[in-house]
Design a protein around this motif. Sequence first.
Motif, PDB file in Angstrom:
ATOM      1  N   MET A  75       4.350  11.545 -12.940  1.00 29.51           N
ATOM      2  CA  MET A  75       5.793  11.969 -12.840  1.00 29.51           C
ATOM      3  C   MET A  75       6.580  10.282 -13.969  1.00 29.51           C
ATOM      4  N   ARG A  76       7.853  11.193 -14.183  1.00 30.17           N
ATOM      5  CA  ARG A  76       8.810  10.350 -14.592  1.00 30.17           C
ATOM      6  C   ARG A  76       9.529   9.406 -13.565  1.00 30.17           C
ATOM      7  N   VAL A  77       9.946   8.577 -13.594  1.00 34.35           N
ATOM      8  CA  VAL A  77      11.031   7.759 -12.777  1.00 34.35           C
ATOM      9  C   VAL A  77      11.686   6.457 -13.865  1.00 34.35           C
ATOM     10  N   HIS A  78      12.826   6.490 -12.870  1.00 29.00           N
ATOM     11  CA  HIS A  78      14.039   5.448 -13.458  1.00 29.00           C
ATOM     12  C   HIS A  78      14.239   4.888 -12.361  1.00 29.00           C
ATOM     13  N   PHE A  79      14.364   3.989 -12.459  1.00 30.51           N
ATOM     14  CA  PHE A  79      14.968   2.500 -11.212  1.00 30.51           C
ATOM     15  C   PHE A  79      16.196   2.330 -11.874  1.00 30.51           C
ATOM     16  N   ILE A  80      17.408   1.831 -11.039  1.00 30.26           N
ATOM     17  CA  ILE A  80      18.638   1.718 -11.437  1.00 30.26           C
ATOM     18  C   ILE A  80      18.700   0.490 -10.085  1.00 30.26           C
ATOM     19  N   ALA A  81      18.559  -0.694 -11.322  1.00 31.39           N
ATOM     20  CA  ALA A  81      18.457  -2.123 -11.145  1.00 31.39           C
ATOM     21  C   ALA A  81      17.165  -2.509 -10.885  1.00 31.39           C
ATOM     22  N   ILE A  82      16.438  -2.611 -11.612  1.00 26.58           N
ATOM     23  CA  ILE A  82      14.836  -3.058 -12.013  1.00 26.58           C
ATOM     24  C   ILE A  82      14.573  -4.407 -11.668  1.00 26.58           C
ATOM     25  N   GLY A  83      15.566  -4.971 -12.074  1.00 26.84           N
ATOM     26  CA  GLY A  83      15.030  -6.375 -11.823  1.00 26.84           C
ATOM     27  C   GLY A  83      15.349  -7.042 -10.996  1.00 26.84           C
ATOM     28  N   GLY A  84      15.499  -6.811 -10.253  1.00 21.31           N
ATOM     29  CA  GLY A  84      14.982  -7.372  -8.595  1.00 21.31           C
ATOM     30  C   GLY A  84      13.783  -7.262  -8.373  1.00 21.31           C
ATOM     31  N   SER A  85      13.246  -8.030  -7.772  1.00 20.01           N
ATOM     32  CA  SER A  85      12.427  -9.002  -7.283  1.00 20.01           C
ATOM     33  C   SER A  85      10.656  -8.050  -6.834  1.00 20.01           C
ATOM     34  N   ALA A  86      11.559  -7.048  -5.214  1.00 22.98           N
ATOM     35  CA  ALA A  86      10.939  -6.314  -5.371  1.00 22.98           C
ATOM     36  C   ALA A  86      10.899  -4.805  -6.060  1.00 22.98           C
ATOM     37  N   MET A  87      12.207  -4.684  -6.611  1.00 28.48           N
ATOM     38  CA  MET A  87      12.060  -3.235  -7.760  1.00 28.48           C
ATOM     39  C   MET A  87      11.043  -3.419  -9.012  1.00 28.48           C
ATOM     40  N   HIS A  88      11.002  -4.353  -9.525  1.00 33.82           N
ATOM     41  CA  HIS A  88      10.481  -4.802 -10.975  1.00 33.82           C
ATOM     42  C   HIS A  88       8.934  -4.592 -10.765  1.00 33.82           C
ATOM     43  N   ASN A  89       8.783  -5.317  -9.351  1.00 35.84           N
ATOM     44  CA  ASN A  89       7.092  -4.730  -8.582  1.00 35.84           C
ATOM     45  C   ASN A  89       7.180  -3.771  -8.388  1.00 35.84           C
ATOM     46  N   LEU A  90       7.815  -2.427  -7.775  1.00 41.54           N
ATOM     47  CA  LEU A  90       7.024  -1.775  -7.263  1.00 41.54           C
ATOM     48  C   LEU A  90       7.337  -1.366  -8.857  1.00 41.54           C
ATOM     49  N   ALA A  91       8.092  -0.883  -9.973  1.00 45.93           N
ATOM     50  CA  ALA A  91       8.097  -0.318 -10.731  1.00 45.93           C
ATOM     51  C   ALA A  91       7.034  -0.548 -11.922  1.00 45.93           C
ATOM     52  N   LEU A  92       5.963  -2.179 -12.026  1.00 47.89           N
ATOM     53  CA  LEU A  92       4.892  -2.525 -12.052  1.00 47.89           C
ATOM     54  C   LEU A  92       4.480  -1.590 -11.454  1.00 47.89           C
ATOM     55  N   ALA A  93       4.168  -1.424 -10.211  1.00 48.10           N
ATOM     56  CA  ALA A  93       2.937  -0.525  -9.523  1.00 48.10           C
ATOM     57  C   ALA A  93       2.747   0.326  -9.955  1.00 48.10           C
ATOM     58  N   LEU A  94       3.984   1.081 -10.309  1.00 50.33           N
ATOM     59  CA  LEU A  94       3.885   2.661 -10.847  1.00 50.33           C
ATOM     60  C   LEU A  94       3.453   3.015 -12.630  1.00 50.33           C
ATOM     61  N   HIS A  95       4.050   1.745 -13.335  1.00 50.93           N
ATOM     62  CA  HIS A  95       3.631   1.727 -14.488  1.00 50.93           C
ATOM     63  C   HIS A  95       2.021   2.059 -14.533  1.00 50.93           C
ATOM     64  N   HIS A  96       0.749   1.111 -13.195  1.00 53.90           N
ATOM     65  CA  HIS A  96      -0.261   0.908 -13.627  1.00 53.90           C
ATOM     66  C   HIS A  96      -0.719   2.164 -13.317  1.00 53.90           C
ATOM     67  N   LYS A  97      -0.239   2.692 -12.381  1.00 53.19           N
ATOM     68  CA  LYS A  97      -0.557   3.869 -11.669  1.00 53.19           C
ATOM     69  C   LYS A  97      -1.011   4.915 -12.570  1.00 53.19           C
ATOM     70  N   GLY A  98      -0.370   4.749 -13.838  1.00 54.59           N
ATOM     71  CA  GLY A  98      -0.058   6.035 -14.939  1.00 54.59           C
ATOM     72  C   GLY A  98       1.383   6.637 -15.295  1.00 54.59           C
ATOM     73  N   ASP A  99       2.200   6.189 -14.051  1.00 56.21           N
ATOM     74  CA  ASP A  99       3.709   6.587 -14.313  1.00 56.21           C
ATOM     75  C   ASP A  99       4.393   6.278 -15.392  1.00 56.21           C
ATOM     76  N   THR A 100       5.422   7.397 -15.382  1.00 53.43           N
ATOM     77  CA  THR A 100       6.199   6.625 -17.182  1.00 53.43           C
ATOM     78  C   THR A 100       7.392   6.092 -16.114  1.00 53.43           C
ATOM     79  N   VAL A 101       7.910   5.210 -16.821  1.00 48.36           N
ATOM     80  CA  VAL A 101       8.831   4.333 -15.906  1.00 48.36           C
ATOM     81  C   VAL A 101       9.962   4.083 -16.733  1.00 48.36           C
ATOM     82  N   SER A 102      10.957   3.662 -16.623  1.00 44.77           N
ATOM     83  CA  SER A 102      12.435   3.691 -16.706  1.00 44.77           C
ATOM     84  C   SER A 102      12.999   2.699 -16.275  1.00 44.77           C
ATOM     85  N   GLY A 103      14.389   1.968 -16.756  1.00 39.85           N
ATOM     86  CA  GLY A 103      14.931   1.309 -15.767  1.00 39.85           C
ATOM     87  C   GLY A 103      16.387   0.996 -16.159  1.00 39.85           C
TER      88      GLY A 103
END
Length: 451
Positions: free
Chosen positions: A1-29
Amino acid sequence: MRVHFIAIGGSAMHNLALALHHKGDTVSGSDDAIFEPSKSRLDKYGLLPQEMGWFSNVITKDLDAVILGMHAKPDNPELLKAQELGLKIYSYPEFLYEHSKEKTRVVIGGSHGKTTITSMILHVLHYHHKEVDFMVGAQLEGFETMVHLTSKNDFMLLEGDEYLSSPIDRRPKFHLYKANIALLSGIAWDHINVFPTFENYKEQFQIFVDTMVNGSILVYNEEDSVVTEVAESATKPTRKHAYQTPEYFIEDGETYLVTPEGDMPIEIFGKHNLNNLAGAKWVCQHMGVDEDEFYEAISTFKGASKRLEKIVETNTTTVYKDFAHSPSKVVATTKAVKEQFPQRKLIACLELHTYSSLNAEFLKHYKDTLDKADEAVVFYSPEAVAIKKLENVEEEDIKEAFQHSNLKIYTNPQLFQEYLKTQNFDNSTLLLMSSGNYGGLDLDTISELIS
């Protein structure tokens, strides 16, 4: 998946971004400001935005999903572009449900204790090498991120926050999870900027248990009368298990849990934490962990980050920091520390930092919450009151609210730090309670004063 985060810097949001990155998804924010530790953690994996701000051109048709954080506003240009393109836009909890809809969802809810209980369950499962997907609201020893997602694990363990899902979805987060197994730890009015009355706040928990799937299991704290009322009237769960604080005792500053196998020393302390432990045990048993396996693992649990976290300790002094800010949390935390070290002077410092705690009317709920402290200190920033567009809070309002005979009040960070520097902490316990940082308090400085 290609996933974009609007407001990636939050405590919860950046952890989810890292989790998806570790899962192999393409992440931006994107974000307009990112602070530590989010900044370094995103940078480590190449996910830190090159420039701060919102840029509509980063929203393109080839995105599979856009995840919208609470920090963003409804008129955010990236959000508007995603809506214009008809992209799939998820709130944080919506995305977690979408990921886990084929899994057994275990949701830990309550006004207090949910982070600790979720962390306890994770610790026990990790100790016994039982892998689950999870989302927890604090950093936990032995886990790189606060979110972990896979395609293979059968369970998804979720901390069930009652705050709003996103700027365009005003439902509480835990309403979206549709629990198979749920726990309710306590209900004490919070988030008054969103839930203006206690009845309105309580209703969110009634809705939560009503969103549980048919044939589900509800574990609840029977020592909380409001929780008991909500649980007993719930119709979706077919099995309900009440829990209460187990028997324990304190000896020479160490807490012992009374178990069928004998008295067991544990790392955590305080009646509220022992109550949390009882709830965690029930949930773990429903997840396939035997009672003796639970006790073996929980004996090594040291607590979640910022939950009665020990900063420094000497032979005569201990310093703790805790996330406590609501009245129920403040009284439970203060009582726990005094109970653990009854012969020591307790200096309890509380920062009024949240919308609720800085509300002049809500302040009345803090009456007697610091009574177990020998010396009580309240810190608040008039600037924070102005930023939140609240009525002015005067020192007299604070004194009238807390009604503590030995209360000091500070509004200047430097003066508060000077107060700490001049104290003699021999035979004392210092408790720092806040969801903020007292206007920039350097905890390393506190460590130097003690050690």
